[in-house]
Design an enzyme around this catalytic site. Structure first.
Site, PDB file in Angstrom:
ATOM      1  N   ASP A  13     -21.709  79.257  42.889  1.00  0.00           N
ATOM      2  CA  ASP A  13     -21.365  77.956  43.466  1.00  0.00           C
ATOM      3  C   ASP A  13     -22.182  77.617  44.703  1.00  0.00           C
ATOM      4  OD1 ASP A  13     -19.446  77.750  41.460  1.00  0.00           O
ATOM      5  OD2 ASP A  13     -17.923  78.713  42.698  1.00  0.00           O
ATOM      6  N   LYS A  16     -26.532  75.461  42.732  1.00  0.00           N
ATOM      7  CA  LYS A  16     -27.676  75.636  41.821  1.00  0.00           C
ATOM      8  C   LYS A  16     -27.903  74.390  40.964  1.00  0.00           C
ATOM      9  CE  LYS A  16     -25.607  79.240  40.084  1.00  0.00           C
ATOM     10  NZ  LYS A  16     -24.464  79.347  41.024  1.00  0.00           N
ATOM     11  N   GLY A  40     -20.068  76.470  36.366  1.00  0.00           N
ATOM     12  CA  GLY A  40     -19.830  75.036  36.551  1.00  0.00           C
ATOM     13  C   GLY A  40     -20.899  74.531  37.505  1.00  0.00           C
ATOM     14  N   GLN A 224     -23.864  81.849  37.975  1.00  0.00           N
ATOM     15  CA  GLN A 224     -23.213  82.790  38.907  1.00  0.00           C
ATOM     16  C   GLN A 224     -24.165  83.124  40.067  1.00  0.00           C
ATOM     17  OE1 GLN A 224     -22.823  83.726  35.222  1.00  0.00           O
ATOM     18  NE2 GLN A 224     -21.223  82.224  35.471  1.00  0.00           N
TER      19      GLN A 224
END
Ligand code: GDP
Ligand code: IMO
Ligand code: MG
Length: 428
Positions: A13, A16, A40, A224
């Site tokens: 988070d 990216k 996400g 990630q």
């Protein structure tokens, strides 16, 4: 042959999605190399906000090829749902998307196992996203997985689903008291996705080799982050793949000597979702402020993210481990209201300073961070597009982070939107 890997430097988070979307302007191909729909990646432009889970973050640019590599685990229902939403918003995939014919599949029993195992683990739980990521990678390594190429032929699909069905059924029933759908029903469900994605399957490493040969610019998209890497992260509180730069070689079939550059994405503070050690975590008003101002709620699960100070030990570890050449810094604007900002530059354990990150999560959880303090700037920086326009204390903080990491910032982000960016150099 410019091939560039983009990797998260913290616990995911980092922003990216925004960075890869921006860098896509200068690229021809964007290729996701690991993870699944646990990711996400948020992209904001022209008043729209999209959260991508499996589709590469280059999809909003015309004439760019998007690849989902062999290292990604694909839940066909999640992929179908994501494609449907994007199609509804007016984006299409014809000629733009290729999915590796060698990627492993997340099946319904993977998700059931993930959720049940977490539920049964009490205070030992990992805090997974419950998407079936770990069980699917476990089956891949155990050579029990289903792959995208199994969908090419109906009989092959039926056969592959049947191969380990009884074992899976027994495990679910005996361990968790859960019933697996009948094999026929499972087959029908999976066969229903064939039409959706078989036409996108291809030999992605071959395509990538051809593009490299033709001097095309390739961005390898990591999901990630370094600290969630199954080998190098805070094991066992990690994901089940290799987000670190080497994952791009195995997850896409790109040879190591074809990788030209590694770009790290780092947030101006630290967040983490799920369980596991987090030395600079804040449990006070400053932590609440970071969560509120940074809108730190999971893009996939909506869970509140744990927030804390920038950890330069983690940052330097990520630089060294990934061979990071340039860094992009995000969310500087989130710090605007703070009086004092702290940066962790070392850890103490039982009174002695440690040399870098300890392997043992129990030691890491009991480390005491050593902090350097920076004065806040108490001025709004949202949307600033030039380094010169930043308040002096923000410049000092950013310069300080560069020194701690030993690498320069090629891009500084001051807001979620594409335009809210300070550019300090070119990628390729
Ligand atoms: P990713 O998983 O690394 O792609 O990051 P996420 O999308 O999960 O989380 C990053 C969040 O921060 C998203 O909501 C972004 O829209 C947002 N974001 C990215 N860059 C900035 C920034 O510079 N400032 C602010 N305020 N938000 C940002
Ligand atoms: P992006 O790509 C942040 C975390 C989960 C949990 C651990 C294991 O958006 O940065 P998993 O479901 O992967 O088995 O969960 O990893 N996690 C993430 N945290 N960002 C992510 O992705 C994450 N993907 C998984 O919260 O702690
Ligand atoms: Mg995310």
């Amino acid at each position: 042959m410019p091939v560039c890997v983009v990797v998260g430097m913290q616990w995911g988070d980092e922003g990216k999605g925004k960075i890869i979307d921006l860098l896509t302007e200068q690229a021809d191909v964007v290729a996701r190399y690991q993870g699944g729909h646990n990711a996400g990646h948020t992209i904001v432009f022209d008043g729209n906000k999209f959260i991508l889970h499996l589709i590469p973050s280059g999809i909003f640019h015309k004439d760019k090829l998007c690849i989902i590599g062999n290292g990604v685990v694909i839940d066909p229902s999640a992929l179908a749902e994501e494609m449907r939403k994007l199609e509804q918003a007016g984006f299409d995939f014809e000629g733009k998307l290729v999915i590796s014919d060698r990627a492993n599949i997340i099946l319904p029993y993977h998700q059931i196992s993930d959720v049940q195992k977490e539920g049964a683990s009490g205070d030992k739980k990992i805090g997974t996203t419950g998407r079936g990521i770990g069980p699917s990678y476990a089956d891949k390594i155990s050579r029990m997985g289903l792959r995208t190429c199994d969908f090419l032929d109906e009989n092959r699909l039926r056969e592959s689903l049947g191969a380990h069905y009884e074992e899976k059924k027994n495990v679910l029933k005996n361990l968790y008291g859960e019933d697996l759908p009948e094999l026929g029903a499972l087959f029908n469900q999976m066969a229903g996705y064939r039409e959706m994605f078989v036409k996108y399957l291809g030999n992605t490493h071959k395509i990538l080799h051809r593009e490299i040969e033709n001097d095309k610019r390739i961005l390898c998209e990591g999901a990630q982050g370094t600290m969630l890497d199954v080998d190098h992260g805070t094991y066992p509180f990690v994901t089940s793949s290799n987000p670190t730069a080497g994952g791009a070689c195995t997850g896409l079939g790109i040879p190591p000597n074809k990788i030209d550059k590694v770009i790290g994405v780092v947030k101006a503070y630290t967040t983490r979702v799920g369980e596991g050690p987090f030395p600079t975590e804040l449990h006070d008003a400053d932590g609440d402020l970071l969560r509120k101002e940074g809108d730190e709620f999971g893009a996939t699960t909506g869970r509140p993210r744990r927030c804390g100070w920038f950890d330069a030990v983690v940052g330097k570890y990520a630089v060294d481990l990934n061979g990071i050449d340039q860094v992009t810094l995000t969310k500087v604007d989130v710090l605007d209201q703070l009086d004092t900002i702290r940066v962790c530059t070392g850890y103490k354990y039982k009174g002695a300073e440690l040399d870098g990150l300890p392997a043992d999560p129990v030691v890491l959880a009991n480390c005491e961070p050593v902090y350097t303090e920076y004065p806040g700037w108490k001025t709004r920086t949202s949307g600033i597009q030039s380094f010169d326009l930043l308040p002096d204390n923000a410049k000092r903080y950013i310069d300080g982070l560069e020194k701690h990491l030993g690498v320069g910032f090629v891009l500084i982000s001051t807001g979620p939107d594409r335009t809210e960016t300070i550019r300090q150099g070119d990628l390729f």
